[in-house]
Design a protein around this motif. Structure first.
Motif, PDB file in Angstrom:
ATOM      1  N   GLY A 230     -12.119   2.153   8.306  1.00 46.75           N
ATOM      2  CA  GLY A 230     -11.337   3.287   8.778  1.00 46.75           C
ATOM      3  C   GLY A 230      -9.847   3.023   8.794  1.00 46.75           C
ATOM      4  N   CYS A 231      -9.324   2.460   7.683  1.00 45.22           N
ATOM      5  CA  CYS A 231      -7.894   2.149   7.576  1.00 45.22           C
ATOM      6  C   CYS A 231      -7.253   2.967   6.465  1.00 45.22           C
ATOM      7  N   LEU A 232      -6.001   3.314   6.660  1.00 46.36           N
ATOM      8  CA  LEU A 232      -5.218   3.936   5.601  1.00 46.36           C
ATOM      9  C   LEU A 232      -4.423   2.842   4.887  1.00 46.36           C
ATOM     10  N   VAL A 233      -4.448   2.880   3.551  1.00 47.87           N
ATOM     11  CA  VAL A 233      -3.798   1.850   2.736  1.00 47.87           C
ATOM     12  C   VAL A 233      -2.550   2.431   2.076  1.00 47.87           C
ATOM     13  N   LEU A 234      -1.456   1.700   2.159  1.00 48.13           N
ATOM     14  CA  LEU A 234      -0.186   2.044   1.523  1.00 48.13           C
ATOM     15  C   LEU A 234       0.158   0.965   0.508  1.00 48.13           C
ATOM     16  N   ALA A 235       0.396   1.375  -0.748  1.00 49.32           N
ATOM     17  CA  ALA A 235       0.797   0.436  -1.799  1.00 49.32           C
ATOM     18  C   ALA A 235       2.138   0.895  -2.366  1.00 49.32           C
ATOM     19  N   PRO A 236       3.244   0.225  -1.995  1.00 47.71           N
ATOM     20  CA  PRO A 236       4.564   0.617  -2.502  1.00 47.71           C
ATOM     21  C   PRO A 236       4.725   0.282  -3.980  1.00 47.71           C
ATOM     22  N   LEU A 237       5.679   0.951  -4.607  1.00 47.57           N
ATOM     23  CA  LEU A 237       6.090   0.611  -5.968  1.00 47.57           C
ATOM     24  C   LEU A 237       7.600   0.433  -5.991  1.00 47.57           C
ATOM     25  N   PHE A 238       8.022  -0.799  -6.262  1.00 50.02           N
ATOM     26  CA  PHE A 238       9.432  -1.132  -6.439  1.00 50.02           C
ATOM     27  C   PHE A 238       9.623  -1.446  -7.919  1.00 50.02           C
TER      28      PHE A 238
END
Length: 286
Positions: free
Chosen positions: A76-84
């Motif tokens: 039950g986690c939200l995942v954030l994957a940035p793009l630099f």
């Protein structure tokens, strides 16, 4: 003939659930991010924990996100994957984010702004998040931790090719001398002692062609002071952290080289252990 069921999907909402599309950051539209929003997400329910997966030089953010999708559903986690992206300012530059500051860009602040944006759109707790990075991402996340330990629920450092030790006599980025001039504040080492820290590397991650590149833009004299392989350097960073009172769990994955997707199981286990401690009811005596 069996008639196929017709599933009604919202033309925009579809791309904001599960594995999302890439969104430009409102803070700085040169940078973007994708998410995994689990089915447990409910705007009127409990806020979900946030996991941030920071890419390395190859910028494989969506692959990290996809690898974590099943785990995110289960926990039950939200995942954030940035793009630099590479090539900002200098079209040949690959390393801009790893050292946090690049020209007028502060990549730590970009990441925090992305987390805040996600918190505005979704019911997710962004006050403290779980953070993992591998290779160039591993470089980024342990340097990020010197600035923002108060935002971390847990830190996982994967196979950084270049390390920044807690060493006040060696210059930034080998050590922390000049850190305050670089970032406007002192490193917050004492607060990092309260953050669960994990380090992970493959036992066969011993190629040196990329990390002993003297003369290149991402090299400093002294970068090889703590070993020539990623395994040696990560063990040295573990020893350095522990010498300053920061407890570390180190996983060396047998038979694995510099392969980010093959070291993620220990990362998931580490994050799950933090979540289980959060969820455990307080014990009482009486």
């Amino acid at each position: 003939m069996v008639k196929a069921l017709h599933v009604v999907r919202h033309p925009t909402g579809f791309y904001s659930a599960g594995a999302t599309t890439l969104f430009a950051s409102k803070f700085d539209q040169r940078f973007s991010y994708c998410l995994y929003v689990p089915s447990a997400h409910d705007q009127d329910g409990p806020a979900l924990p946030l996991v941030v997966l920071q890419h390395g030089t190859a910028r494989r953010g969506p692959q990290y996100r996809d690898n974590f999708a099943e785990w995110a559903e289960r926990h039950g986690c939200l995942v954030l994957a940035p793009l630099f992206p590479a090539g900002i300012g200098d079209p040949d530059d690959l390393h801009n984010f790893k050292f946090l500051r690049y020209g007028d860009i502060r990549f730590d602040e970009v990441l925090l702004a992305m987390a805040d944006e996600v918190g505005e759109r979704f019911n997710v707790d962004t006050r403290r998040f779980l953070l993992h990075g591998f290779s160039g991402g591993g470089q980024f996340v342990h340097r990020f931790a010197y600035l923002h330990p108060d935002r971390l629920a847990g830190l996982s450092i994967g196979a950084p090719g270049r390390i920044t030790s807690i060493d006040y006599d060696s210059p930034w980025w080998i050590g922390l001398k000049g850190f305050e001039e670089e970032f406007g504040c002192a490193p917050r080492v004492s607060e990092l002692r309260d953050v669960p820290v994990h380090m992970v590397v493959g036992s066969a991650d011993v190629e040196t062609w990329e990390i002993n590149n003297q003369g290149d833009a991402n090299w400093m004299d002294g970068a090889d002071a703590y070993g020539v392989t990623r395994v040696e350097r990560l063990r040295a960073l573990r020893d350095n952290f522990e010498a300053h009172g920061i407890s570390v769990r180190l996983d060396v994955v047998p038979g694995v080289g510099h392969e980010p997707m093959r070291v993620l199981e220990p990362v998931k286990d580490f994050f799950a252990s933090i979540l289980s401690r959060r969820e455990s009811p307080a014990t009482t005596s009486g």
